[in-house]
Design an enzyme around this catalytic site. Structure first.
Site, PDB file in Angstrom:
ATOM      1  CG  HIS A   1      -1.816   1.126   1.346  1.00 31.31           C
ATOM      2  ND1 HIS A   1      -1.680   2.274   1.844  1.00 31.31           N
ATOM      3  CD2 HIS A   1      -3.295   0.917   1.084  1.00 31.31           C
ATOM      4  CE1 HIS A   1      -2.762   2.961   2.038  1.00 31.31           C
ATOM      5  NE2 HIS A   1      -3.674   2.138   1.465  1.00 31.31           N
TER       6      HIS A   1
ATOM      7  CG  ASP B   1       0.791  -2.019   6.169  1.00 35.24           C
ATOM      8  OD1 ASP B   1      -0.080  -2.390   7.088  1.00 35.24           O
ATOM      9  OD2 ASP B   1       0.729  -1.425   4.898  1.00 35.24           O
TER      10      ASP B   1
ATOM     11  CD  GLN C   1      -6.626  -4.633   4.253  1.00 33.75           C
ATOM     12  OE1 GLN C   1      -7.496  -4.976   4.789  1.00 33.75           O
ATOM     13  NE2 GLN C   1      -7.006  -3.258   3.952  1.00 33.75           N
TER      14      GLN C   1
ATOM     15  CE  LYS D   1      -7.119  -0.466   6.286  1.00 29.92           C
ATOM     16  NZ  LYS D   1      -7.869   0.111   5.408  1.00 29.92           N
TER      17      LYS D   1
ATOM     18  CB  CYS E   1      -3.623   3.488  -1.694  1.00 32.12           C
ATOM     19  SG  CYS E   1      -4.979   4.198  -1.357  1.00 32.12           S
TER      20      CYS E   1
HETATM   21  N1  7TS Z   1      -1.700  -0.497   4.680  1.00 34.70           N
HETATM   22  C1  7TS Z   1      -2.423  -1.568   3.805  1.00 34.70           C
HETATM   23  C2  7TS Z   1      -2.071  -2.954   3.799  1.00 34.70           C
HETATM   24  C3  7TS Z   1      -3.859  -1.130   3.923  1.00 34.70           C
HETATM   25  O1  7TS Z   1      -4.769  -2.049   3.181  1.00 34.70           O
HETATM   26  C4  7TS Z   1      -4.228   0.281   4.140  1.00 34.70           C
HETATM   27  C5  7TS Z   1      -5.529   0.614   3.844  1.00 34.70           C
HETATM   28  C6  7TS Z   1      -3.200   1.187   4.951  1.00 34.70           C
HETATM   29  C7  7TS Z   1      -1.916   0.523   4.958  1.00 34.70           C
HETATM   30  C8  7TS Z   1      -3.467   2.498   5.093  1.00 34.70           C
HETATM   31  O2  7TS Z   1      -4.412   2.314   6.362  1.00 34.70           O
HETATM   32  P1  7TS Z   1      -4.835   3.838   6.936  1.00 34.70           P
HETATM   33  O3  7TS Z   1      -5.947   3.243   8.291  1.00 34.70           O
HETATM   34  O4  7TS Z   1      -3.739   4.404   7.480  1.00 34.70           O
HETATM   35  O5  7TS Z   1      -5.683   4.449   6.107  1.00 34.70           O
HETATM   36  N2  7TS Z   1      -6.150   0.178   2.832  1.00 34.70           N
HETATM   37  C9  7TS Z   1      -7.371   0.735   2.095  1.00 34.70           C
HETATM   38  C10 7TS Z   1      -7.883   0.035   1.172  1.00 34.70           C
HETATM   39  O6  7TS Z   1      -7.453  -1.119   0.739  1.00 34.70           O
HETATM   40  N3  7TS Z   1      -9.053   0.934   0.708  1.00 34.70           N
HETATM   41  O7  7TS Z   1      -9.189   1.876   1.633  1.00 34.70           O
HETATM   42  C11 7TS Z   1      -8.087   1.912   2.441  1.00 34.70           C
END
Ligand code: 7TS
Length: 409
Positions: free
Chosen positions: A120, A197, A200, A223, A361
């Site tokens: 990501h 990271d 997910q 999430k 992303c």
């Molecule tokens: N890393 C991964 C693997 C992710 O899927 C996401 C968010 C992030 C980092 C960033 O997370 P945040 O909470 O800091 O925004 N992924 C997604 C997605 O797949 N669709 O919308 C957000």
């Protein structure tokens, strides 16, 4: 798991969207919240709301106790060795940025940072920036024929020049879980810091940071059934002590003179300003909710649901599913031949089916897959067979609409 009962815990499902039952298949972007989490937020604001770590009055003590109890719940949930190894942040993105910023002094020109092509942007751009600041090089591990991480490539790329290895535990596109334990030992063999990271992974799988031997591990509350604006950075104590804070002020300080300041110990030295107190408490409530089922059960359930979905998706003419087909998390990215994913997502929404369309992303990954964007249905513990039935029907109706025009649709 009694999914019917679970669904009833989530008030958002008590509505129709576009005159259809809400089929929410976008939990990889953000998950919905159960009553217990919503109630925890409301209870806090109605009864205990005060600032933490500063007041002596009763409400301040209650708020501080609830906030610190949430830290303990997070530590237990991912099996941290000490509660103080849990730092509250705003999100995965913030956690990873703080690590990339805070390790700057450790990186010299010519050092190598290893990530993967499936990251990501939140686990890629902070490292690009670190490389730019320090003169380090960024190497990305590629994919194998199954569209999984290529471990031979990982072995080649993680050599003596590598100072940092940073990898997603689970992909937000490919439906794969990366072998973090194996990758950690590759990183540690060359003396590199292993960063994961887990955005997910923590919501969907049992995660044991000690077993994975991660030096840092980042994830987001939203999430995993908690609200937006709360995230976690886990770090081994020895690594958190080496990490320099990125933000200063508020309760992170010890003593301040006109020209100098000392900081509180880890983890409070990272939590500058008033933190997201209700968010942390809600994250604790989300962990309690997930723990009633157990993460093993949740992971099994999602895997089984995905395994049922895959042959039905593949049976649709012109559908390409990304990632391996024989084992898959609840993240299902696909395309429909001849239909732009954004158009398809809009058509699916008219049927009450919420999926994401776009590059997720992960633009370098899209390039590897040879596409600009995909559709993505992502599952969680509240999804059931009926949601899959509605997805399949809606995809068929969408194809019909785009292939045969308005009249037949
Ligand atoms: N890393 C991964 C693997 C992710 O899927 C996401 C968010 C992030 C980092 C960033 O997370 P945040 O909470 O800091 O925004 N992924 C997604 C997605 O797949 N669709 O919308 C957000």
């Amino acid at each position: 798991m009694d999914i019917k009962r679970i669904k009833q815990d989530f008030p958002i499902f008590n509505q129709q969207v576009n005159d259809e039952p809400l089929t929410y298949l976008d939990s990889a972007a953000t998950a919905q919240m159960p009553n217990s989490v919503l109630n925890a937020i409301e209870y806090y604001y109605r009864h205990d709301h005060a600032n933490v770590h500063r007041g002596t009055h009763t409400l301040a003590q209650r708020a501080t106790a609830a906030y610190e109890q949430a830290r303990q719940k997070v530590a237990d949930f991912i099996n941290a060795n000490q509660t103080e190894e849990i730092v509250f942040t705003r999100s995965t993105t913030e956690s990873l940025n703080w690590v990339a910023q805070g390790l700057t002094k450790m990186i010299n020109p010519g050092d190598v940072i290893v990530a993967t092509v499936m990251e990501h942007h939140s686990n890629l751009v902070p490292w690009q920036q670190l490389a730019k600041r320090t003169g380090a090089k960024l190497r990305l591990i590629g994919l194998n024929d199954q569209q999984e991480l290529d471990l031979d490539d990982a072995k080649r790329k993680i050599d003596a020049k590598v100072k940092i290895v940073t990898i997603a535990h689970a992909s937000n596109v490919l439906g794969v879980i990366n072998p973090i334990k194996e990758l950690s030992s590759m990183a540690h063999r060359v003396g590199a810091c292993m960063i994961v990271d887990g955005a997910q992974a923590v919501p969907h799988l049992p995660v044991d940071v000690q077993d994975l031997d991660a030096d840092f591990y980042a994830f987001s509350g939203h999430k995993m059934l908690a609200p937006t604006g709360i995230g976690v950075l886990y770090g081994k104590m020895e690594w958190l002590k080496r990490l320099e804070p990125s933000q200063f002020g508020g309760e992170m300080i010890g003593q301040v003179t006109q020209q100098t300041a000392t900081f509180k110990p880890v983890p409070w030295c990272f939590e500058a300003g008033t933190p997201n107190i209700s968010g942390a408490i809600a994250l604790g409530a989300a962990i309690d909710y997930l723990n009633q089922f157990g993460m093993d059960q949740i992971a099994d359930y999602e895997r089984q649901l995905a395994a049922k979905a895959i042959p039905r998706l593949l049976a649709i003419d012109g559908l390409t599913l990304y990632g391996p087909h024989d084992h898959h998390t609840g993240v299902l990215a696909f395309n429909l031949a001849g239909i732009h994913p954004h158009d398809a997502a809009t058509a699916l929404d008219l049927e009450g089916v919420a999926v994401r369309a776009g590059h997720h992303c992960a633009q370098p990954l899209m390039k590897e897959l040879g596409v600009d964007a995909t559709l993505r249905a992502s599952l969680y513990l509240y999804n059931d067979q009926k949601d899959l039935d509605r997805l399949i029907l809606a995809i068929k109706a969408t194809k019909e609409f785009f292939e045969n025009g308005f009249e037949q649709a």
